[in-house]
Design a protein around this motif. Sequence first.
Motif, PDB file in Angstrom:
ATOM      1  N   ASN A 120       0.871  -1.258   0.276  1.00  0.00           N
ATOM      2  CA  ASN A 120       0.202   0.420  -0.591  1.00  0.00           C
ATOM      3  C   ASN A 120       0.866   1.412  -0.098  1.00  0.00           C
ATOM      4  O   ASN A 120       0.007   2.743  -0.285  1.00  0.00           O
ATOM      5  CB  ASN A 120      -1.383  -0.114   1.144  1.00  0.00           C
ATOM      6  CG  ASN A 120      -1.853  -0.403   1.319  1.00  0.00           C
ATOM      7  OD1 ASN A 120      -2.078  -1.246  -0.176  1.00  0.00           O
ATOM      8  ND2 ASN A 120      -2.697  -1.429   1.899  1.00  0.00           N
ATOM      9  N   ASN A 121       2.043   1.202   0.316  1.00  0.00           N
ATOM     10  CA  ASN A 121       2.691   2.001   0.451  1.00  0.00           C
ATOM     11  C   ASN A 121       3.419   3.050  -0.669  1.00  0.00           C
ATOM     12  O   ASN A 121       2.891   4.239  -0.823  1.00  0.00           O
ATOM     13  CB  ASN A 121       4.034   2.502   1.078  1.00  0.00           C
ATOM     14  CG  ASN A 121       4.415   2.211   2.395  1.00  0.00           C
ATOM     15  OD1 ASN A 121       3.697   2.681   3.366  1.00  0.00           O
ATOM     16  ND2 ASN A 121       5.038   1.455   3.381  1.00  0.00           N
ATOM     17  N   ALA A 122       3.642   2.486  -1.493  1.00  0.00           N
ATOM     18  CA  ALA A 122       3.215   2.625  -3.029  1.00  0.00           C
ATOM     19  C   ALA A 122       2.452   3.269  -3.293  1.00  0.00           C
ATOM     20  O   ALA A 122       1.973   4.176  -4.319  1.00  0.00           O
ATOM     21  CB  ALA A 122       3.489   1.610  -4.122  1.00  0.00           C
ATOM     22  N   ASN A 123       1.131   2.895  -3.492  1.00  0.00           N
ATOM     23  CA  ASN A 123      -0.257   3.160  -3.543  1.00  0.00           C
ATOM     24  C   ASN A 123      -1.052   4.615  -3.119  1.00  0.00           C
ATOM     25  O   ASN A 123      -1.255   5.897  -3.601  1.00  0.00           O
ATOM     26  CB  ASN A 123      -1.241   1.955  -3.740  1.00  0.00           C
ATOM     27  CG  ASN A 123      -2.665   2.335  -3.729  1.00  0.00           C
ATOM     28  OD1 ASN A 123      -2.012   1.944  -5.392  1.00  0.00           O
ATOM     29  ND2 ASN A 123      -3.987   3.000  -4.589  1.00  0.00           N
ATOM     30  N   ILE A 124      -0.079   4.553  -1.564  1.00  0.00           N
ATOM     31  CA  ILE A 124       0.149   6.029  -0.496  1.00  0.00           C
ATOM     32  C   ILE A 124       0.802   7.257  -1.735  1.00  0.00           C
ATOM     33  O   ILE A 124      -0.241   8.371  -1.984  1.00  0.00           O
ATOM     34  CB  ILE A 124       0.308   5.953   0.798  1.00  0.00           C
ATOM     35  CG1 ILE A 124      -0.695   4.776   1.132  1.00  0.00           C
ATOM     36  CG2 ILE A 124       0.080   6.980   1.522  1.00  0.00           C
ATOM     37  CD1 ILE A 124      -0.554   4.431   2.627  1.00  0.00           C
ATOM     38  N   HIS A 125       1.341   6.504  -1.984  1.00  0.00           N
ATOM     39  CA  HIS A 125       2.453   7.313  -2.594  1.00  0.00           C
ATOM     40  C   HIS A 125       1.853   7.837  -3.778  1.00  0.00           C
ATOM     41  O   HIS A 125       2.254   9.241  -4.116  1.00  0.00           O
ATOM     42  CB  HIS A 125       4.336   6.984  -2.274  1.00  0.00           C
ATOM     43  CG  HIS A 125       5.204   8.085  -3.668  1.00  0.00           C
ATOM     44  ND1 HIS A 125       5.554   9.245  -2.742  1.00  0.00           N
ATOM     45  CD2 HIS A 125       5.309   7.793  -4.139  1.00  0.00           C
ATOM     46  CE1 HIS A 125       6.349   9.412  -3.480  1.00  0.00           C
ATOM     47  NE2 HIS A 125       6.630   8.605  -4.420  1.00  0.00           N
ATOM     48  N   HIS A 126       1.791   7.343  -4.734  1.00  0.00           N
ATOM     49  CA  HIS A 126       1.018   7.923  -5.934  1.00  0.00           C
ATOM     50  C   HIS A 126      -0.523   8.281  -5.603  1.00  0.00           C
ATOM     51  O   HIS A 126      -1.111   9.253  -6.971  1.00  0.00           O
ATOM     52  CB  HIS A 126       0.788   6.603  -6.540  1.00  0.00           C
ATOM     53  CG  HIS A 126       1.883   5.871  -7.942  1.00  0.00           C
ATOM     54  ND1 HIS A 126       2.781   5.346  -6.978  1.00  0.00           N
ATOM     55  CD2 HIS A 126       3.487   6.571  -8.375  1.00  0.00           C
ATOM     56  CE1 HIS A 126       3.872   5.338  -8.095  1.00  0.00           C
ATOM     57  NE2 HIS A 126       3.953   6.110  -8.080  1.00  0.00           N
ATOM     58  N   ASP A 127      -0.972   7.890  -4.906  1.00  0.00           N
ATOM     59  CA  ASP A 127      -2.823   8.394  -4.129  1.00  0.00           C
ATOM     60  C   ASP A 127      -2.446  10.394  -4.338  1.00  0.00           C
ATOM     61  O   ASP A 127      -3.466  10.863  -4.217  1.00  0.00           O
ATOM     62  CB  ASP A 127      -3.855   8.891  -2.838  1.00  0.00           C
ATOM     63  CG  ASP A 127      -3.983   7.010  -3.775  1.00  0.00           C
ATOM     64  OD1 ASP A 127      -4.510   6.649  -4.645  1.00  0.00           O
ATOM     65  OD2 ASP A 127      -4.840   6.508  -2.878  1.00  0.00           O
ATOM     66  N   LEU A 128      -1.456  10.691  -3.293  1.00  0.00           N
ATOM     67  CA  LEU A 128      -0.854  11.857  -2.895  1.00  0.00           C
ATOM     68  C   LEU A 128      -1.066  13.142  -3.646  1.00  0.00           C
ATOM     69  O   LEU A 128      -1.499  14.028  -3.521  1.00  0.00           O
ATOM     70  CB  LEU A 128       0.173  11.934  -1.711  1.00  0.00           C
ATOM     71  CG  LEU A 128      -0.355  11.904  -0.189  1.00  0.00           C
ATOM     72  CD1 LEU A 128       1.565  11.558   0.134  1.00  0.00           C
ATOM     73  CD2 LEU A 128      -0.869  12.375   0.161  1.00  0.00           C
ATOM     74  N   PRO A 129      -0.588  13.107  -4.638  1.00  0.00           N
ATOM     75  CA  PRO A 129      -0.464  13.876  -5.326  1.00  0.00           C
ATOM     76  C   PRO A 129      -1.723  14.369  -5.898  1.00  0.00           C
ATOM     77  O   PRO A 129      -2.502  15.481  -6.461  1.00  0.00           O
ATOM     78  CB  PRO A 129       0.934  13.398  -7.152  1.00  0.00           C
ATOM     79  CG  PRO A 129       0.983  13.071  -6.189  1.00  0.00           C
ATOM     80  CD  PRO A 129       0.730  11.684  -4.901  1.00  0.00           C
ATOM     81  N   GLU A 130      -2.442  13.265  -6.448  1.00  0.00           N
ATOM     82  CA  GLU A 130      -4.173  13.729  -7.328  1.00  0.00           C
ATOM     83  C   GLU A 130      -4.667  14.023  -6.749  1.00  0.00           C
ATOM     84  O   GLU A 130      -5.760  15.369  -6.205  1.00  0.00           O
ATOM     85  CB  GLU A 130      -4.527  11.926  -7.594  1.00  0.00           C
ATOM     86  CG  GLU A 130      -3.719  11.794  -8.502  1.00  0.00           C
ATOM     87  CD  GLU A 130      -2.927  12.099  -9.775  1.00  0.00           C
ATOM     88  OE1 GLU A 130      -4.240  12.934 -10.164  1.00  0.00           O
ATOM     89  OE2 GLU A 130      -1.880  12.584 -10.693  1.00  0.00           O
ATOM     90  N   LEU A 131      -4.311  13.490  -4.851  1.00  0.00           N
ATOM     91  CA  LEU A 131      -5.086  14.070  -3.699  1.00  0.00           C
ATOM     92  C   LEU A 131      -5.377  15.592  -3.859  1.00  0.00           C
ATOM     93  O   LEU A 131      -6.352  17.201  -3.528  1.00  0.00           O
ATOM     94  CB  LEU A 131      -5.915  13.706  -2.509  1.00  0.00           C
ATOM     95  CG  LEU A 131      -6.146  14.313  -1.387  1.00  0.00           C
ATOM     96  CD1 LEU A 131      -7.695  13.774  -1.671  1.00  0.00           C
ATOM     97  CD2 LEU A 131      -6.313  13.998  -0.211  1.00  0.00           C
ATOM     98  N   VAL A 132      -4.119  16.383  -3.986  1.00  0.00           N
ATOM     99  CA  VAL A 132      -3.303  17.480  -3.643  1.00  0.00           C
ATOM    100  C   VAL A 132      -3.724  18.484  -4.762  1.00  0.00           C
ATOM    101  O   VAL A 132      -4.563  19.115  -4.582  1.00  0.00           O
ATOM    102  CB  VAL A 132      -1.832  17.064  -3.443  1.00  0.00           C
ATOM    103  CG1 VAL A 132      -1.591  18.579  -3.612  1.00  0.00           C
ATOM    104  CG2 VAL A 132      -1.410  16.752  -2.177  1.00  0.00           C
ATOM    105  N   LYS A 133      -3.421  17.508  -5.895  1.00  0.00           N
ATOM    106  CA  LYS A 133      -4.126  18.640  -7.082  1.00  0.00           C
ATOM    107  C   LYS A 133      -5.455  19.179  -6.887  1.00  0.00           C
ATOM    108  O   LYS A 133      -6.311  20.347  -7.475  1.00  0.00           O
ATOM    109  CB  LYS A 133      -3.850  17.589  -8.297  1.00  0.00           C
ATOM    110  CG  LYS A 133      -2.147  17.797  -8.284  1.00  0.00           C
ATOM    111  CD  LYS A 133      -2.022  18.069 -10.342  1.00  0.00           C
ATOM    112  CE  LYS A 133      -1.233  16.319 -10.655  1.00  0.00           C
ATOM    113  NZ  LYS A 133      -1.689  14.515 -11.124  1.00  0.00           N
TER     114      LYS A 133
END
Lengths: 252, 425
Positions: free
Chosen positions: B380-393
Motif C-alpha cells: 500500500n505504501n506505493a499506492n499511498i505515494h501515488h494517491d497523494l499528488p492526485e488528492l493534492v491537485k
Amino acid sequence: MKYLGLGPQKPKVGVFDFTCCEGCELQLANKETTLVDFLSLMEIVNFREISSDKGDDYEIALIEGSISRADEIERLKKIRERAKVLVAIGTCACFGGINSLKNRYPIDEVNREVYGEMPKETLEVKPVKEYVQVDLAIPGCPINKAEVERIIVDVVTKAEIKFPKYPVCVECKQHINTCLFDLGQFCLGPVTQAGCDAVCTSGKMGCLGCRGPFEAPNFEAFFDIAKEKGFSKDYIKERLSFFNAFSEVKDV
Amino acid sequence: MSKCDLNIDVHHLTRVEGHGDIHVKVKNGKLVEAKWQVVETPRYFEAMVKGLSIDLAPILTARICGICSIGHALASFRAIERAMGVEVPKLAQKLRLLAKHGETLQSHILHVFFLAAPDFMNVGSVLPIVKSHPEVAALAVKLKGLANDMCDLIAGRTTHPVSIAIGGFSSVPKRESLESLRDRIKETLPEIVTTAEFFKTIPMPDFVRETEFVSLRGVNHYPWIGGDLISTDGVVKPENDYLAMTNEYVVDFTTTKFTKLSRESFAAGALARFNNNHHYLYPEAREMAEDLGLRAVNHNPFMNNVAQIVESYHVMLESIDMINELLDDDFSDVRAAFEIKAGKGVGAVEVPRGILYHSYELDDTGVVQKANCIIPTTQNNANIHHDLPELVKLEVSKGRSEEDITKLCEMLVRSYDPCISCSVH
Ligand code: SF4
Ligand code: SF4
Ligand code: SF4
Ligand SMILES: [Fe+2]
Ligand code: NI
C-alpha cells in the motif's frame, strides 16, 4: 524495590517507540474492562500511535523498542533529558529482544540480504540502557498488561514496586499444567522470571525466557537436566539467545 | 484555479502504527512534489530468521507486527507446512480462521474508532471522544474487548500467539468456552450494526483514483487463508507466484520497499478484498455495505474505513456459524504429525491490512536458509505515494486551505490503516 519520587498529582506520561513491533504499547490500549480506570490514573501527553497531541511536558517516559539507528540515540537522549522517570517497557527495550538476532551477522551482509544494492542506515541492536539511564525495566514480549497496571498504580501511589522473585515454573504449576519436559519439549521456565502468568507454557509452547532470568537461577543444574533430557548444547543456546535476555550466560 | 503556495511537512504522522512523513510542495497553484516517506527503522527480519530452526521461525516472524501477529504467524506456519507437505487437520484449519477473525475484528475496530474516528469528529485522539460521546466509546470498548478475548481464547494470546503450532494447534479451547464465545458474539452483533449507523452519518471525503486492487480470490467463501491471487485488472495467479504478483523493489528515499502489478502501484486491504470478493459476504454484511454506499468496484481509498466495518460484521457472522460447526466435532484431531524435510513453501494470508506473503526455504534439518516476507502496508505504501499528488491537485483546484489539505492528506494515509513498522520489517 524502588520509589520513583514523583509528586502526588496525576503524572504526565509520554509513550515513545523505537525499533520494535509496537505490540507493547498496544497492550496499554488493551484490556478494555479496566482501560478507562487505568487511563484516569495519568495524563497522557504524548502517545503518537493513538493521539495527535504531542506534548513535551511528560514526567514519565515509557520507552518501547531497542535502539538501532543514530537518530534513535539522539531522540532517546532528548527524552531522557525531559523525563523525570524513564521506564523501559518490553523485552526489546529491556534486553534488545528479538531484534538482537540481527547481531549474529555482519551489518553489511544483513543489509544486502534485505535491501540488495541500496543499503539503509542501521547499527548493531542494543537495549535502551546501553545509551541512557533506565529507572525501571518492565520486561515481556509483549508486556503483561496486568503487571503494567499494577506497577503504574505503585508509581502513582508511591508504593514499593515489586517483581516476582520466583521462576515461571511457579506460575505454570498454579495452572496445574503438565510439565512440557515430560511431553518431550524444552522450556526455559525454570530460569526465567515469573510475572507473565506462564502464558506460553499454558498454551503448550515452551518458555523462551522473554522476561530474562529470575533472581536466583541455577543455570548449571538447569543445563545439566536439559542435556540429560536429550537437548543439545546448540539447541539450548539457540533458545537462550532468542530474546537476548540471558546475555550474561556465556556458555551452556 | 487558485495560485496558492503550499508547504506541508508532517513529521511522524500520528495515529498510525510506525513512523512516516508526508511532504507536499505546491508553488503558484502547481504541484511540485507530494510524497509519502516512510522513515521507520528497518529491523531486517528476512536476515534475522536465517539460520533459525522452524519451530522458532514463526515465533520470530509473528513479531513483525504487534497488531496482526496472528496473521503473520499463520502465514509463517502455512509457508513452513507447505514447504514440508504437512496437511493441517480440518478442525485446526477452522480454529485458525476463527483466531484470524478475532484479529480482523480487533484490528478493524482499533483502526475505525481509535485511529480514524478522531479525524471525523475533529479531535486529536479517542480520549476526548470517551468524554463527549460515551456511547460511541462504549461500542469500541465492547467490540474490541470481544475481539481480544476471542484471540486470547483461541490463540492463547492476542499479541504474539502461543497455541498455534506446525501441523495445527498445541492446545485448543474447551467446548464450553467456545459456546460462551459464540453467545457473546451473537449478543454483540447490535454493536456493529450501531457502528455502521453511526458511520453512515459521517460522509467519507470524495476522492477517486482508478486503482488496481489485489487480494486472495474467494472460492465459495470470502477468502482469508491461502488460494489463488487476483486483481481487479484481471490478473490471476497461483499462491506460489506471489513474486510475480508483487514485483517488490527497493526505493532510495524511503525505508519501505514498493510493489507494482499492472500499473505503477496497487492497493491491498479490506477495500481490495471487498472489490474482488463482495459476492461472498454474508447477505447481512452485503446489505450493510449497500446501505453505507459501498459498491464494487469502489476506487475511493477513504472507503476502506467503511469496508472494514462491513468486514467486521461479516467475520462476526461467520464466526458464529463456524463455532456451531466446530461444536459438532470431537476435537480428537487438532495437530498433524510431520517429518522435517527440505523444501520451499509460500503462505498467503489476508491479514487486516491486506494480503501478506511469507516464503521460506528449509534445509533437511529444518533450518531456514532463505526467507521473504511481503507485507500489505509495503504494497500500500506505493499506492499511498501515488494517491497523494492526485488528492493534492484535486483539493488545490477546489481552493482548499493548507490546513484542510494537510488534514485530508493525513486522513488519506490513515484510511489505508498503515502498519508502518510492519512494512519496514
Ligand atoms: S518486546 Fe515484543 S511485543 Fe514488545 S515491541 Fe518488542 S517485539 Fe514487540
Ligand atoms: S513447562 Fe516449563 S514452566 Fe512449566 S513446569 Fe515445566 S519447565 Fe516449568
Ligand atoms: S512463558 Fe516465558 S516466553 Fe512466555 S511470556 Fe512468560 S517469560 Fe515470556
Ligand atoms: Fe520483506
Ligand atoms: Ni502489521
